[in-house]
Design an enzyme around this catalytic site. Structure first.
Site, PDB file in Angstrom:
ATOM      1  N   LEU A   1       0.870  -1.166   0.000  1.00  0.00           N
ATOM      2  CA  LEU A   1       0.000   0.000   0.000  1.00  0.00           C
ATOM      3  C   LEU A   1       0.912   1.223   0.000  1.00  0.00           C
ATOM      4  O   LEU A   1       1.960   1.219   0.653  1.00  0.00           O
ATOM      5  CB  LEU A   1      -0.900   0.040   1.240  1.00  0.00           C
ATOM      6  CG  LEU A   1      -1.963  -1.052   1.391  1.00  0.00           C
ATOM      7  CD1 LEU A   1      -2.724  -0.854   2.700  1.00  0.00           C
ATOM      8  CD2 LEU A   1      -2.922  -1.056   0.220  1.00  0.00           C
ATOM      9  N   ASP A   2       0.521   2.267  -0.727  1.00  0.00           N
ATOM     10  CA  ASP A   2       1.298   3.500  -0.691  1.00  0.00           C
ATOM     11  C   ASP A   2       1.475   3.961   0.748  1.00  0.00           C
ATOM     12  O   ASP A   2       0.626   3.698   1.610  1.00  0.00           O
ATOM     13  CB  ASP A   2       0.597   4.603  -1.485  1.00  0.00           C
ATOM     14  CG  ASP A   2       0.665   4.377  -2.989  1.00  0.00           C
ATOM     15  OD1 ASP A   2       1.444   3.504  -3.418  1.00  0.00           O
ATOM     16  OD2 ASP A   2      -0.064   5.068  -3.718  1.00  0.00           O
ATOM     17  N   CYS A   3       2.552   4.672   1.006  1.00  0.00           N
ATOM     18  CA  CYS A   3       2.848   5.132   2.361  1.00  0.00           C
ATOM     19  C   CYS A   3       1.672   5.892   2.969  1.00  0.00           C
ATOM     20  O   CYS A   3       1.341   5.707   4.143  1.00  0.00           O
ATOM     21  CB  CYS A   3       4.099   6.008   2.337  1.00  0.00           C
ATOM     22  SG  CYS A   3       4.571   6.688   3.944  1.00  0.00           S
TER      23      CYS A   3
END
Length: 394
Positions: A183-185
Site C-alpha cells: 500500500l502507498d505510504c
C-alpha cells in the site's frame, strides 16, 4: 515548554511484543537443506532472465521474486558457486544454489528494537484482523511504508513483534513475516502478510493470477456519475492496460469543490498509483492527493482519503478451493468527520452567506452502458470532468 513536553511519559509496551520478537529471532536459526536448480536451455542472456526472477519460481522455499531478492541480499543465493546479486543475468546451464540458512535481516536482529517499533505502530492504529500459522491480514496505518524504503519507517520492521511465529512448521517459516503486496505510504488499510514460505508462494501466485479481491474506500473531490451503479475505468497507466471498478456511495455538498463523493474502488489490475490516476482521469481526484490534483489543504504529506477496506483470498491450506479468508473493515473515522465538516460549511453558507442551495449545481456525467455496467472510456490527456457551476448571489 511545559513539564509534559520536557518529560514525556514513555510509551507502554505489551510484554507479548518482546516475547514474539524473541521467538521469531530464535526460529530464524532453524535451517533447511541447500537446494540447487539448473537454468534450462530455453533461457539465455538474450531473454533477460535475472537471478531473482528465476530463483523465485525455481525454489518453492522462496516462492516469489521479492523473497528471492531478499535471499540474494543476505548471501543465500549463488550462481556456479559464487554469491550473486539479484539482478545477475543468467544463461543456460548456470547452476543456482539456495543455501539452507535463514538469516534474519539486520533491522530485525535486536528484539527490543523490534518491539519498540511495534509499540509505536500500535499507537498509530495498527490492528490484526485475521491471523493463523500461515498468514495474517493487518491494518497498516497511514504514514508507514509497507516494505523497506530508503531507511524510512516501514511495516515489516515491526511485524515479528506483532505476529506470533508459526508453530506448525518452523522449517517452513519465513525468517520474518512478509507483506505480499504494497500500500502507498499515505494509504491506510488492509494488507496481506505471509508467515511461511508456502503461504508466500501461494499468495504471490493468487495475486499474479488476479484472484485476490481488494476494495478501497475513497473520498473524491467532485462527482463521478454512475447513479450508484458500478462502472469501469480503463485509462492506461504507464502505457499498460488497466482496469478499475468505481461505485458512488454518497454525495456530500461542498462549497469549494461542489461535491465530495464517497466511493468504493476495486482495482482489477495492479499498476502503481492506479486508483489515484483513474480518479484523477474522471475529473474527481482523491481528496488529499497533491500529486494528482486534489490537495486537502493540510500541506504536503497531509491525509490522503484512500483506505483498503476489504480483502478476500483463498487460504493456502485450501489449495484454491472453498477455504477463504475474507476481511471487511469499516472506513476510518476521519472520512465521516470530513463529510460532516463539508455539510456544516455548506449549511452555514446557505443560511448566512447570501447563497441559496440552488446556486450551486452538481452536474454529473455518465458513460455508455456496457454489459449492465457503466463504462467510462477515457483518452489520455482528455479526461472528462464533473462540471461545477457557482452563480453569484443576486
Amino acid at each position: 515548554p511545559s513539564l509534559s513536553h520536557t518529560h514525556r511519559r514513555p510509551r507502554l509496551m505489551r510484554p507479548e511484543l518482546l516475547s514474539n520478537a524473541r521467538l521469531w529471532a530464535t526460529a530464524s536459526t532453524t535451517t533447511r537443506p541447500a537446494e540447487q536448480a539448473t537454468v534450462p536451455a530455453t533461457a539465455g542472456s538474450e531473454s533477460g532472465l535475472r537471478l531473482a526472477r528465476f530463483a523465485g519460481s525455481a525454489f518453492a522455499a522462496l516462492g516469489s521474486t521479492s523473497q528471492a531478492k531478499a535471499a540474494a541480499k543476505t548471501g543465500r543465493l549463488a550462481v556456479n558457486g559464487q554469491l550473486a546479486e539479484p539482478a545477475r543475468l543468467l544463461v543456460a546451464g548456470d547452476e543456482v544454489t539456495l543455501s539452507g540458512g535463514r538469516a534474519l535481516p539486520s533491522a530485525l536482529q535486536d528484539p527490543k528494537q523490534v518491539a519498540a517499533r511495534a509499540a509505536a505502530l500500535e499507537h498509530d492504529g495498527f490492528r490484526i484482523w485475521f491471523e493463523d500459522d500461515e498468514l495474517a491480514v493487518v491494518h497498516k496505518p497511514a504514514g508507514v511504508h509497507s516494505k523497506p524504503y530508503r531507511g524510512a519507517r516501514h511495516l515489516e520492521a515491526a511485524l515479528p513483534a506483532l505476529l506470533g511465529p508459526p508453530c506448525r512448521s518452523t522449517i517452513d517459516a519465513l525468517p520474518a513475516p512478509s507483506a505480499v503486496h504494497r500500500l502507498d505510504c499515505r494509504v491506510c488499510g488492509l494488507i496481506l502478510v505471509a508467515k511461511t514460505r508456502d503461504a508466500a508462494a501461494f499468495l504471490a501466485g493468487e495475486l499474479a493470477a488476479r484472484r485476490v479481491t481488494k476494495r478501497y474506500r475513497a473520498l473524491l473531490a467532485g462527482g463521478i456519475g454512475g447513479g450508484g451503479d458500478p462502472f469501469e475505468v480503463r485509462e492506461a497507466v504507464g502505457g499498460r492496460p488497466s482496469l478499475s471498478i468505481f461505485k458512488s456511495i454518497e454525495a456530500t455538498p461542498h462549497l469549494q469543490l461542489g461535491q465530495l463523493t464517497t466511493a468504493d474502488l476495486e482495482p482489477r489490475t495492479g499498476r502503481r498509483h492506479q486508483l489515484r490516476l483513474h480518479a484523477a482521469a474522471l475529473g474527481a481526484p482523491i481528496l488529499g492527493d497533491d500529486l494528482y490534483g486534489a490537495p486537502s489543504g493540510g500541506g504536503a504529506g497531509a491525509s490522503l482519503y484512500l483506505q483498503s477496506t476489504e480483502v478476500r483470498v483463498a487460504h493456502p491450506s485450501g489449495g484454491g478451493g472453498a477455504a477463504a479468508v475474507h476481511v471487511k473493515a469499516p472506513e476510518a473515522a476521519r472520512f465521516a468527520r470530513r463529510r460532516e465538516r463539508a455539510r456544516m460549511g455548506w449549511e452555514w453558507e446557505r443560511r448566512h452567506g447570501g447563497r441559496r442551495a440552488g446556486d450551486i449545481r452538481m452536474v454529473e456525467w455518465g458513460g455508455r452502458r456496457e454489459g449492465g455496467a457503466r463504462s467510462h472510456e477515457i483518452g489520455r490527456g482528455a479526461a472528462r470532468s464533473a462540471a461545477v457551476a457557482m452563480a453569484a448571489a443576486g
